[in-house]
Design a protein around this motif. Structure first.
Motif, PDB file in Angstrom:
ATOM      1  N   LYS A  91       1.601   1.104   4.916  1.00  0.00           N
ATOM      2  CA  LYS A  91       1.598   2.253   4.009  1.00  0.00           C
ATOM      3  C   LYS A  91       2.870   2.306   3.166  1.00  0.00           C
ATOM      4  O   LYS A  91       2.826   2.664   1.996  1.00  0.00           O
ATOM      5  CB  LYS A  91       1.459   3.556   4.786  1.00  0.00           C
ATOM      6  CG  LYS A  91       1.345   4.730   3.830  1.00  0.00           C
ATOM      7  CD  LYS A  91       1.214   6.050   4.497  1.00  0.00           C
ATOM      8  CE  LYS A  91       1.176   7.141   3.448  1.00  0.00           C
ATOM      9  NZ  LYS A  91       2.511   7.557   3.015  1.00  0.00           N
ATOM     10  N   SER A  92       3.998   1.935   3.757  1.00  0.00           N
ATOM     11  CA  SER A  92       5.233   2.017   2.987  1.00  0.00           C
ATOM     12  C   SER A  92       5.497   0.731   2.209  1.00  0.00           C
ATOM     13  O   SER A  92       6.507   0.614   1.532  1.00  0.00           O
ATOM     14  CB  SER A  92       6.407   2.347   3.914  1.00  0.00           C
ATOM     15  OG  SER A  92       6.394   1.498   5.024  1.00  0.00           O
ATOM     16  N   SER A  93       4.587  -0.243   2.300  1.00  0.00           N
ATOM     17  CA  SER A  93       4.787  -1.480   1.547  1.00  0.00           C
ATOM     18  C   SER A  93       4.301  -1.307   0.108  1.00  0.00           C
ATOM     19  O   SER A  93       3.667  -0.316  -0.234  1.00  0.00           O
ATOM     20  CB  SER A  93       4.046  -2.633   2.222  1.00  0.00           C
ATOM     21  OG  SER A  93       2.663  -2.480   2.008  1.00  0.00           O
ATOM     22  N   SER A  94       4.577  -2.307  -0.718  1.00  0.00           N
ATOM     23  CA  SER A  94       4.240  -2.191  -2.146  1.00  0.00           C
ATOM     24  C   SER A  94       2.734  -2.270  -2.384  1.00  0.00           C
ATOM     25  O   SER A  94       2.230  -1.758  -3.374  1.00  0.00           O
ATOM     26  CB  SER A  94       4.959  -3.300  -2.923  1.00  0.00           C
ATOM     27  OG  SER A  94       4.660  -4.547  -2.342  1.00  0.00           O
ATOM     28  N   GLU A  95       2.002  -2.930  -1.479  1.00  0.00           N
ATOM     29  CA  GLU A  95       0.563  -3.067  -1.725  1.00  0.00           C
ATOM     30  C   GLU A  95      -0.245  -1.955  -1.066  1.00  0.00           C
ATOM     31  O   GLU A  95      -1.436  -2.103  -0.811  1.00  0.00           O
ATOM     32  CB  GLU A  95       0.051  -4.449  -1.303  1.00  0.00           C
ATOM     33  CG  GLU A  95       0.126  -4.775   0.161  1.00  0.00           C
ATOM     34  CD  GLU A  95       1.271  -5.741   0.474  1.00  0.00           C
ATOM     35  OE1 GLU A  95       1.020  -6.756   1.118  1.00  0.00           O
ATOM     36  OE2 GLU A  95       2.423  -5.481   0.060  1.00  0.00           O
ATOM     37  N   ALA A  96       0.436  -0.807  -0.795  1.00  0.00           N
ATOM     38  CA  ALA A  96      -0.235   0.277  -0.077  1.00  0.00           C
ATOM     39  C   ALA A  96      -1.516   0.724  -0.779  1.00  0.00           C
ATOM     40  O   ALA A  96      -2.562   0.863  -0.144  1.00  0.00           O
ATOM     41  CB  ALA A  96       0.716   1.456   0.079  1.00  0.00           C
ATOM     42  N   SER A 126      -3.606  -0.694  -2.686  1.00  0.00           N
ATOM     43  CA  SER A 126      -4.768  -1.585  -2.636  1.00  0.00           C
ATOM     44  C   SER A 126      -5.170  -1.919  -1.206  1.00  0.00           C
ATOM     45  O   SER A 126      -6.073  -2.707  -0.984  1.00  0.00           O
ATOM     46  CB  SER A 126      -4.458  -2.863  -3.405  1.00  0.00           C
ATOM     47  OG  SER A 126      -3.337  -3.490  -2.822  1.00  0.00           O
ATOM     48  N   SER A 127      -4.480  -1.331  -0.232  1.00  0.00           N
ATOM     49  CA  SER A 127      -4.760  -1.699   1.157  1.00  0.00           C
ATOM     50  C   SER A 127      -5.337  -0.560   1.971  1.00  0.00           C
ATOM     51  O   SER A 127      -5.307  -0.611   3.195  1.00  0.00           O
ATOM     52  CB  SER A 127      -3.487  -2.187   1.845  1.00  0.00           C
ATOM     53  OG  SER A 127      -2.781  -3.053   1.035  1.00  0.00           O
TER      54      SER A 127
END
Lengths: 312, 282
Positions: free
Chosen positions: B237-242, B244-245
Motif C-alpha cells: 500500500k505504501s509502495s509506488s504501485e499501490a 494499480s495493485s
C-alpha cells in the motif's frame, strides 16, 4: 520475612525447602528478568542518555548538547500539533462509540432471541489486524471508491468527496474505521456490567413509579460506574497510543495533519519510516516527554474518576 | 405475530442495521478480491463482482515481488513460534506469582505490571537492535522471535495467576511431602490442569501475532523475503504501485483474514474470556 498466612498454608515445608523454592522461582522467571534488563530497562537507559546528545546513529559524530533537545521539543509546533490531533481523534471517537455501544448493550440485555449472535458479530472487527483495516477503509473511501459511488447513487452528494486528501475528510475516515474496529469490545464490557445489576433494583424502581429514563440514569448507569471507569480508561489509553492504524491508513496525509503523537514519532525516527540521519537524540527527548505526558493522563484520569468506583 | 415480537421489531431493525455496517467492509473486501483490477476501479459501487475471477489469487500466488506463499509461510512460522513461547513463558511466570513465596516477588510483580503504562514507544528499537546485534539477529524475523522469548506478557501472566489461584493448594502440597520440587510440581501437576486457560492464551496470542504489524515490519526492513503477510500487504500500500495493485492487496488481505476469522468462528468464547481479563485490576 515469612508471612503468617503462608506459614498456615505451607505448614509441611521446612525453612530449607523454602530457600530451595526461592531459587526455583527465580529460575522460572529467568526469561522475564533477562527481558526486563536487556529489552526494557537498558533501552530506557539508552534513550534517557541519548536525549542529551546530538546523535544520528554514528557514535563518532555524537555531540553533547545539554538541554537543547528538550527545549527543541517544547518549541516544536509540529510535535504539539500531533498531540492536538491525538486529542481530537479521542474526543471525536469516544462520544460516538461509547453511547452507541451502550444502546446496543441495553437492547441486547433485553434477552432477545439471537442476542448472542449479534454480540459475537459486533465483536468480529476487533479480531482483524489494524493494518488490514487501514487498507480496507482507505480503499472504500477512495475518491473513486465504494463509499463515494454509493453516496452519489443515493443522491446524498452531488460530486465525489475527496476523503483522504483533506484533513477533515481523512480524520472522518480514521474515526469511522476506529469506531468500527472497537465498538464491539465496549458492547461486551457493557453487557457484562449490565448483567451485574440486580433485578430487584429495577423492580423496586418500577414500584416507585420511575420511568425508563430515570431508571437508566439513577440506577443502571450508577451501578455500571466501576466498569465505566475501566472501559473509559482502556478506550482513552487505546486512542492515545493509536499508531499502526494511522501509519497504514493515511500515513499522516494530507501533509502530516492526521498524525497522532505515537505515529508521528514512528514516522520521524524509526528506521524504515524516517529519513536517514535524523537526530535520534531529539527523538529520544520527544519519546521521554511523550511517555511522561501519557502517564500524567493516566494518573489524572484515575484521580478524577475515583468517585466512579464508589457510587453505590 | 405475537404482541411481544412486534414490540421487539424496532430493536431487531436497529441491530440488523448495525450488523450490516459491521460486516460490510469485510464482505466488500472478500468479494472485491474476485473482481478484476479494472472492475475494482471502474465499478466500485457493485458489491458482487460482475465477472467472477480468480486471476488476483493466481497472480498473487505466482508473483515474484509479492510472493504470497513465502509470506504466508513466514506468517505461519512466526505465529507458531510466538504462540508456543507465550504459552510457555506466561504459564511458568503466572504459576510463580500465584504459588511462589520469595523475596522480591511483590516488587517484581509491580514492576511487570507497571510496564503496561510505562513505555518509551518505538524509539527503543535502536537499543533493542543493538542488543540483538551482539548475537547477529538484528534486522531478522528470528531476532524478533528471540526477543519474544524474553518478553513479559503481563496480561497472560495475570490470566494464569488468577487461574492457578482457583486450584486447591493441597494438590501440590501432598506432592511436596513426597519430595517433589516446585518446578516439577508445575510440570507434572499444575500444567496439565491449565488446559482451559492455555487455550485462551493460545487463541489470543495467535490473533495478536498473526496481526502484528509494526515490529515485524522493522525486523524485516533489510530482508523483504522474511515479510509476513500483513507486513507485505501493508508494504504494497505504501509502495509506488499501490493504485494499480488494489487487486493484489485485496486478495492478500482476504488470505490474511481467513485464519483469524476461522479462529474466531470456532473459538469466540476464548476471545471474550481474554477480554474480561483485560479489565482485571490488581
Amino acid at each position: 520475612m515469612m508471612k503468617t498466612s503462608k506459614v498456615k498454608t505451607n505448614k509441611s515445608s521446612a525453612m530449607g525447602i523454602n530457600a530451595h523454592k526461592t531459587t526455583q522461582c527465580y529460575l522460572l522467571l529467568i526469561p522475564e528478568i533477562i527481558g526486563l534488563l536487556l529489552f526494557i530497562l537498558y533501552p530506557m537507559y539508552w534513550a534517557a542518555q541519548k536525549s542529551w546528545f546530538y546523535y544520528t546513529g554514528i557514535e563518532a559524530t555524537q555531540k553533547f548538547v545539554g538541554w537543547q533537545n528538550f527545549i527543541g521539543v517544547f518549541k516544536d509546533t509540529t510535535y504539539w500539533n500531533t498531540w492536538f490531533t491525538t486529542i481530537k481523534f479521542m474526543i471525536y471517537k469516544l462520544p460516538f462509540e461509547l453511547p452507541l455501544a451502550m444502546i446496543i448493550a441495553l437492547i441486547l440485555n433485553k434477552k432477545l432471541k439471537g442476542a448472542g449472535f449479534f454480540r459475537s458479530m459486533y465483536y468480529l472487527p476487533n479480531v482483524i489486524s489494524v493494518a488490514i483495516i487501514g487498507l480496507i477503509f482507505s480503499n472504500m473511501f477512495d475518491y473513486f471508491g465504494f463509499v463515494n459511488a454509493w453516496l452519489m447513487k443515493l443522491g446524498l452528494i452531488e460530486s465525489e468527496i475527496s476523503w483522504l486528501s483533506t484533513t477533515s475528510g481523512a480524520m472522518t475516515v480514521l474515526i469511522i474505521g476506529a469506531i468500527w474496529n472497537t465498538f464491539g469490545v465496549n458492547v461486551m464490557y457493557f453487557i457484562a456490567a449490565l448483567s451485574n445489576v440486580p433485578e430487584e433494583m429495577y423492580e423496586a424502581a418500577k414500584l416507585d413509579g420511575a420511568g425508563k429514563l430515570t431508571t437508566f440514569f439513577k440506577i443502571t448507569l450508577p451501578m455500571m460506574a466501576p466498569v465505566m471507569q475501566t472501559v473509559i480508561l482502556l478506550a482513552l489509553n487505546g486512542s492515545l497510543h493509536t499508531s499502526d492504524y494511522i501509519l497504514v491508513t493515511t500515513n499522516g496525509a494530507p501533509g502530516g495533519t492526521t498524525f497522532t503523537v505515537m505515529s508521528y514519532i514512528v514516522n520521524q525516527f524509526v528506521p524504515g519510516f524516517a529519513q536517514n540521519s535524523v537526530n535520534l537524540g531529539y527523538g529520544c527527548a520527544m519519546s521521554l516527554i511523550t511517555s511522561v505526558i501519557m502517564c500524567l493522563f493516566a494518573i489524572a484520569y484515575m484521580k478524577l474518576s475515583k468517585r466512579m468506583e464508589n457510587v453505590y | 405475530m405475537t404482541k411481544k415480537s412486534l414490540k421487539n421489531l424496532p430493536y431487531y431493525i436497529f441491530l440488523t442495521a448495525v450488523l450490516f455496517i459491521t460486516i460490510l467492509p469485510i464482505l466488500y473486501t472478500v468479494l472485491a478480491s474476485f473482481k478484476s483490477n479494472s472492475e475494482i476501479l471502474t465499478s466500485p459501487e457493485s458489491l458482487f463482482p460482475k465477472k467472477f475471477t480468480l486471476d488476483n489469487y493466481i497472480t498473487a500466488l505466482n508473483s515474484e515481488s509479492f510472493n504470497v506463499p513465502r509470506m504466508l509461510w513466514n506468517s505461519i512460522y512466526y505465529t507458531v513460534c510466538c504462540v508456543t513461547i507465550n504459552m510457555l513463558t506466561s504459564s511458568t511466570a503466572g504459576y510463580v506469582f500465584a504459588r511462589g513465596n520469595f523475596p522480591g516477588q511483590k516488587a517484581l510483580f509491580a514492576v511487570f505490571s507497571s510496564l503496561m503504562f510505562i513505555s518509551l514507544g518505538s524509539i527503543t528499537i535502536y537499543p533493542q537492535f543493538e542488543v540483538l546485534d551482539t548475537v547477529g539477529l538484528s534486522g531478522n524475523l528470528w531476532g524478533l522471535i528471540v526477543m519474544k522469548i524474553f518478553g513479559i506478557g503481563i496480561v497472560n501472566i495475570y490470566l494464569v495467576r488468577s487461574y492457578v489461584r482457583t486450584l486447591p493448594a493441597a494438590l501440590e502440597e501432598s506432592a511436596y511431602i513426597d519430595g517433589c520440587s516446585f518446578i516439577r510440581a508445575f510440570f507434572s501437576i499444575i500444567l496439565p490442569l491449565l488446559k482451559p486457560i492455555m487455550a485462551t492464551i493460545g487463541i489470543l496470542s495467535f490473533q495478536a501475532s498473526w496481526n502484528d504489524y509494526l515490529m515485524p515490519t522493522l525486523f524485516t526492513l533489510t530482508r523483504p523475503e522474511q515479510r509476513t503477510l500483513i507486513v507485505g500487504v501493508a508494504a504494497l500500500k505504501s509502495s509506488s504501485e499501490a493504485a494499480s495493485s488494489w487487486n493484489l492487496m485485496l486478495a492478500g488481505s482476504t488470505i490474511a483474514l481467513i485464519p483469524v476469522l476461522f479462529a474466531y468462528g470456532v473459538a469466540n468464547k476464548h476471545f471474550v474470556k481474554g477480554l474480561a481479563s483485560g479489565a482485571v485490576k490488581g
